[in-house]
Design a protein around this motif. Structure first.
Motif, PDB file in Angstrom:
ATOM      1  N   VAL A  97       0.874  -1.179   0.000  1.00 12.56           N
ATOM      2  CA  VAL A  97       0.000   0.000   0.000  1.00 12.56           C
ATOM      3  C   VAL A  97       0.906   1.222   0.000  1.00 12.56           C
ATOM      4  O   VAL A  97       1.891   1.265   0.743  1.00 12.56           O
ATOM      5  CB  VAL A  97      -0.919   0.015   1.247  1.00 12.56           C
ATOM      6  N   THR A  98       0.609   2.184  -0.856  1.00 13.94           N
ATOM      7  CA  THR A  98       1.329   3.455  -0.807  1.00 13.94           C
ATOM      8  C   THR A  98       0.310   4.582  -0.865  1.00 13.94           C
ATOM      9  O   THR A  98      -0.893   4.325  -1.003  1.00 13.94           O
ATOM     10  CB  THR A  98       2.361   3.589  -1.955  1.00 13.94           C
ATOM     11  N   ASP A  99       0.782   5.810  -0.725  1.00 13.84           N
ATOM     12  CA  ASP A  99      -0.130   6.942  -0.855  1.00 13.84           C
ATOM     13  C   ASP A  99       0.617   8.046  -1.578  1.00 13.84           C
ATOM     14  O   ASP A  99       1.827   7.929  -1.837  1.00 13.84           O
ATOM     15  CB  ASP A  99      -0.610   7.433   0.520  1.00 13.84           C
ATOM     16  N   GLY A 124       4.443   7.607   0.255  1.00 20.34           N
ATOM     17  CA  GLY A 124       5.182   8.321  -0.794  1.00 20.34           C
ATOM     18  C   GLY A 124       4.543   9.665  -1.108  1.00 20.34           C
ATOM     19  O   GLY A 124       3.440   9.976  -0.656  1.00 20.34           O
ATOM     20  N   HIS A 125       5.259  10.471  -1.897  1.00 24.36           N
ATOM     21  CA  HIS A 125       4.739  11.782  -2.294  1.00 24.36           C
ATOM     22  C   HIS A 125       5.423  12.260  -3.570  1.00 24.36           C
ATOM     23  O   HIS A 125       6.575  12.683  -3.533  1.00 24.36           O
ATOM     24  CB  HIS A 125       4.964  12.806  -1.165  1.00 24.36           C
ATOM     25  N   LEU A 149       9.186  11.423  -3.349  1.00 23.88           N
ATOM     26  CA  LEU A 149       9.831  11.111  -2.076  1.00 23.88           C
ATOM     27  C   LEU A 149       9.139   9.925  -1.417  1.00 23.88           C
ATOM     28  O   LEU A 149       7.919   9.929  -1.236  1.00 23.88           O
ATOM     29  CB  LEU A 149       9.777  12.339  -1.165  1.00 23.88           C
ATOM     30  N   LEU A 150       9.904   8.906  -1.049  1.00 23.71           N
ATOM     31  CA  LEU A 150       9.357   7.769  -0.317  1.00 23.71           C
ATOM     32  C   LEU A 150       9.830   7.886   1.132  1.00 23.71           C
ATOM     33  O   LEU A 150      10.990   8.217   1.383  1.00 23.71           O
ATOM     34  CB  LEU A 150       9.856   6.452  -0.929  1.00 23.71           C
ATOM     35  N   VAL A 151       8.918   7.635   2.076  1.00 24.51           N
ATOM     36  CA  VAL A 151       9.275   7.792   3.491  1.00 24.51           C
ATOM     37  C   VAL A 151       8.953   6.518   4.276  1.00 24.51           C
ATOM     38  O   VAL A 151       8.172   6.549   5.236  1.00 24.51           O
ATOM     39  CB  VAL A 151       8.586   9.025   4.118  1.00 24.51           C
ATOM     40  N   GLU A 177      14.619   8.771  -0.784  1.00 25.46           N
ATOM     41  CA  GLU A 177      13.999   8.433   0.500  1.00 25.46           C
ATOM     42  C   GLU A 177      14.278   9.534   1.505  1.00 25.46           C
ATOM     43  O   GLU A 177      15.318  10.187   1.434  1.00 25.46           O
ATOM     44  CB  GLU A 177      14.530   7.084   1.013  1.00 25.46           C
ATOM     45  N   MET A 178      13.336   9.733   2.409  1.00 29.02           N
ATOM     46  CA  MET A 178      13.463  10.833   3.363  1.00 29.02           C
ATOM     47  C   MET A 178      12.720  10.481   4.652  1.00 29.02           C
ATOM     48  O   MET A 178      11.780   9.695   4.628  1.00 29.02           O
ATOM     49  CB  MET A 178      12.858  12.104   2.737  1.00 29.02           C
TER      50      MET A 178
END
Lengths: 308, 308
Positions: A97-99, A124-125, A149-151, A177-178
């Motif tokens: 699942v991501t967002d 994510g964003h 950006l994936l967190v 990544e952050m």
């Protein structure tokens, strides 16, 4: 260029600008065998079917996420938790699942509790968008050369993160990544505060009795119209951004007003040197953005055709 | 399309973005038989000669304005008065002097005392520009479909005003007459305050230790980069604008901070309805600007190619 699919089935939940662009980009690059879509509004689902958005548009969350290897939450930040809760029972074991929400700490807090054991959550964003919204606003090039950006929390399965990274790269994005809190601060500077300020400036112009709306509109080319583009963005999305990234936004707003008061004072006291020095310094940042390939060098964003 | 020349000789004083665009637009439409140019800086004059800007680039003000039917002051607002004084002895009887300054009350106060008997002074302001500056930044289409505001005092010869209007229309502009004080207020709203706010926001981002400059640059596509375009404008020009349109700018800034504090409070107290209502209202202004032909409807100012 069509690569091997990264996922067999991708489910897009919410069919606005981001999800619809993801569909066109996924299809163009052959990144999934099938993409299902779901939107709460029947009108949106109908529009999606009419324009061929998604391989299948589903009337329920359950159908949309069934057997999906990747589920993308592309709804306003304020309802991410509720949607995650509603779809949780139907998620396939091993799915990701991501967002795509603009705020990350709150989304992690709201969504994580609903993610079943054996399902990977990789928030994510994608830093991409336009002032348009809705299912008809998407286009395949939206993410090209834009950062995503994936967190992921530390405990996240690295394979799930790597696969999602490949998916975004397949859509043309640059991936980094952050940490979620740093994400929220960086975005407060590069996005959330600028949006609030643009909304405010446009609101002031609209309110002012001594200058008519038609004057504001006719004479907007002198600077104001750039603000109106930003201030035309989706109201629901932005309401949720400010309510859920409250602390970072208020911090940057505080710095902004402090700085604005200093410039205001320089104007009042006639300190031309201070103004000139300030305005010279800000030119360098623009140069950096153009060199980084994040904007065009063409005057006025390339609005005009330049000919002598 | 070449019309009959409107003026026999036009003199451009100051060879930046506006004057150089005026030359290319004048030449394209055949609006003057000869255009002379003067700039204080030898380097600028040399560049102008190299790129063929103006029919003749003069080393003195005296040569440039000699026999000119129209003299255009295209220098920063703060030096308009000094330039007018220096060139006054050489103006041809019956000539028209105009300017292109972004502030009108101060220019009228500074320039009018130096205008000789028998010379017409018709202050003007083309609402057009880009973030670039200097003699190489001009292009012939800059004024197309843009407003040019003329603010002649009541006693001005109507024939001189009508002729200048014809000249601007020949360069593609839409012309309107306005009272100078109202001009300065309208521009404080549509241009001066937005510029100050953009400069401030970019300065804040540059200053913030916790977010690096490279992060600000990389992740600028989320809204910030639109501000950097405005904040890349010419520092000298903008210093003078704020120093000479002080009262109107400070008034609009006051309204802006009042409004910003109200939104800030809505964020702090979590008043989502107030935010949503505010953000919905500002969308309408954008629509008006597009309908008025003052900006493109293409997403992101047409920066991207939209394809599904």
């Amino acid at each position: 260029m069509t690569d091997a699919p990264v996922y067999d089935k991708v489910a897009l939940i919410g069919l606005g600008l981001i999800a619809s662009s993801m569909f066109w980009a996924t299809r163009r690059a052959g990144l999934a065998r099938v993409v299902s879509g779901y939107a709460r509004s029947g009108e949106t689902r109908e529009t999606a079917r009419r324009i061929g958005l998604c391989h299948e548009v589903c009337d329920t969350l359950e159908e949309a996420v069934a057997d999906a290897d990747l589920v993308v939450l592309a709804v306003p930040v304020g309802v991410m938790g509720a949607v995650a809760m509603a779809m949780a029972p139907y998620l396939k074991p091993g799915a990701t699942v991501t967002d795509v929400g603009s705020v990350k700490r709150r989304v992690i807090e709201d969504v994580t509790p609903h993610i079943p054991e054996g399902v990977h959550f990789v928030p994510g964003h994608p830093l991409a968008g336009t002032e348009h919204s809705g299912p008809e606003s998407g286009f395949s090039a939206l993410f090209e050369n834009r950062w995503c950006l994936l967190v992921p929390p530390e405990s996240t399965d690295p394979a799930a993160v790597a696969r999602l990274r490949r998916y975004w790269e397949g859509m043309g994005a640059l991936v980094e990544e952050m940490d979620p809190d740093h994400h929220d601060l960086v975005l407060a500077v590069t996005s959330h505060t600028p949006h609030l300020i643009a909304y405010t400036m446009v609101g002031v112009a609209d309110d002012l009795r001594r200058v008519t709306d038609s004057e504001v509109i006719k004479y907007s080319a002198a600077g104001f119209r750039d603000f109106t583009r930003i201030a035309a963005s989706d109201p629901t999305m932005w309401r949720d951004v400010f309510l859920t990234n409250k602390d970072a936004t208020l911090e940057i707003l505080g710095r902004f007003t402090e700085e604005l008061f200093a410039l205001q004072r320089a104007i009042r006291t006639g300190d031309g040197d201070a103004l000139h020095a300030y305005f010279t310094r800000t030119r360098a940042i623009r140069r950096g953005i153009i060199e980084a390939g994040q904007d065009t060098e063409a005057p006025d964003f390339g609005r005009v055709k330049v000919e002598r």
